[in-house]
Write an enzyme that holds these catalytic residues in place. Structure first.
Site, short mmCIF file in Angstrom:
data_model
loop_
_atom_site.label_atom_id
_atom_site.label_comp_id
_atom_site.label_asym_id
_atom_site.label_seq_id
_atom_site.Cartn_x
_atom_site.Cartn_y
_atom_site.Cartn_z
N ASP A 110 0.84 -1.19 0.00
CA ASP A 110 0.00 0.00 0.00
C ASP A 110 0.88 1.24 0.00
OD1 ASP A 110 -2.26 -1.52 0.06
OD2 ASP A 110 -2.52 -1.40 2.22
N LEU A 125 -13.24 -1.59 5.89
CA LEU A 125 -14.40 -0.80 6.32
C LEU A 125 -15.15 -0.25 5.12
CD1 LEU A 125 -12.91 1.15 9.36
CD2 LEU A 125 -14.03 -1.09 9.32
N ARG A 178 -8.92 -11.83 8.74
CA ARG A 178 -7.50 -11.50 8.65
C ARG A 178 -6.74 -12.58 7.89
NH1 ARG A 178 -5.80 -7.34 11.79
NH2 ARG A 178 -7.23 -6.55 13.38
N GLY A 179 -5.51 -12.24 7.48
CA GLY A 179 -4.67 -13.20 6.79
C GLY A 179 -4.50 -12.85 5.33
N ASN A 180 -3.57 -13.56 4.68
CA ASN A 180 -3.35 -13.33 3.26
C ASN A 180 -4.48 -13.96 2.45
OD1 ASN A 180 -2.77 -16.10 3.09
ND2 ASN A 180 -0.56 -15.77 3.27
N THR A 216 -14.75 -9.61 5.42
CA THR A 216 -13.94 -8.58 4.79
C THR A 216 -13.15 -7.85 5.85
OG1 THR A 216 -13.93 -6.55 3.47
CG2 THR A 216 -15.86 -6.92 4.84
#
Length: 226
Positions: free
Chosen positions: A1, A47, A66-68, A44
């Site tokens: 990101d 937000l 969470r997680g890849n 998801t």
């Protein structure tokens, strides 16, 4: 990101041709968002996605995940969720495009600013590297991303707030749609602006200013306090 604010000494040297900007529904129990069972559990970590899902389907149970990508798909396959929402670009780049059940294309669901785009940074003073990277540049992708990031910057947003943006070139003009929404989907603010591609930053600011005039700052602040 890529951080919203520039980092001293670095430059965004190239934005290659953008991948699919859409979000993707992945489900083993339904062929589309519209026919997911009542009160289905959807995972998801975004937000932005949560708020827009609640606008489209207020009955859904939207839960954090969470997680890849592999971890999230495994949790789906093990039955922890009825569906998950992921970026279509990420699935396609990983060779997992066949897992996509439905593309939630804008304007149905606005993507995150810059979603599907790659930003290649290098040292600002490294002229030879900048010259090489310039060959990867896609002008339309750069313009759209610049408008989206300009909007996000003025909103003082980031990945932790429910902000969506969709920039694209239509008939030679840059068009930008922006969105800010409450997490429960009970309030959604929308704004659109268009103009010459050379004014991408200004168009982003115009959309942000319209959203702020509608009360976007209050929604963003309230979200950060949750």
């Amino acid at each position: 990101d890529l951080p919203t604010d520039p980092i001293a000494g670095l430059v965004l040297a190239a934005v290659p041709e953008r991948e699919n900007v859409a979000d993707a529904l992945v489900s083993n129990v339904a062929i589309s968002l519209a026919v997911l069972p009542q009160a289905a559990r959807v995972g998801t970590g975004s937000l932005r996605r949560q708020s827009q899902l609640k606008i489209l389907r207020p009955d859904l149970q939207v839960a954090g995940i969470r997680g890849n990508v592999d971890t999230r798909l495994r949790k789906l396959d093990e039955g922890e969720y009825d569906a998950v929402i992921l970026a279509a670009a990420g699935l396609q780049r990983l060779g997992l495009g066949e897992r996509i059940t439905e593309l939630l294309k804008p304007p149905q669901m606005l993507p995150a600013p810059g979603q599907g785009a790659l930003g290649i940074e290098c040292r600002e003073e490294d002229a030879p590297i900048r010259e090489l990277l310039a060959r990867l540049e896609d002008a339309d992708s750069r313009i759209a991303v610049e408008a989206e990031r300009s909007m996000l910057a003025l909103l003082h947003g980031g990945c932790s707030v429910p902000v969506g943006a969709w920039g694209r070139i239509e008939k030679g003009q840059l068009v930008l749609d922006g969105l800010v929404a409450k997490l429960d989907g009970t309030q959604v603010l929308r704004a659109t602006a268009s103009g010459e591609a050379a004014t991408a930053g200004g168009i982003g600011h115009r959309v942000a200013e319209e959203l702020l005039s509608q009360g976007a700052a209050e929604i963003i602040t309230a979200t950060r306090l949750v």
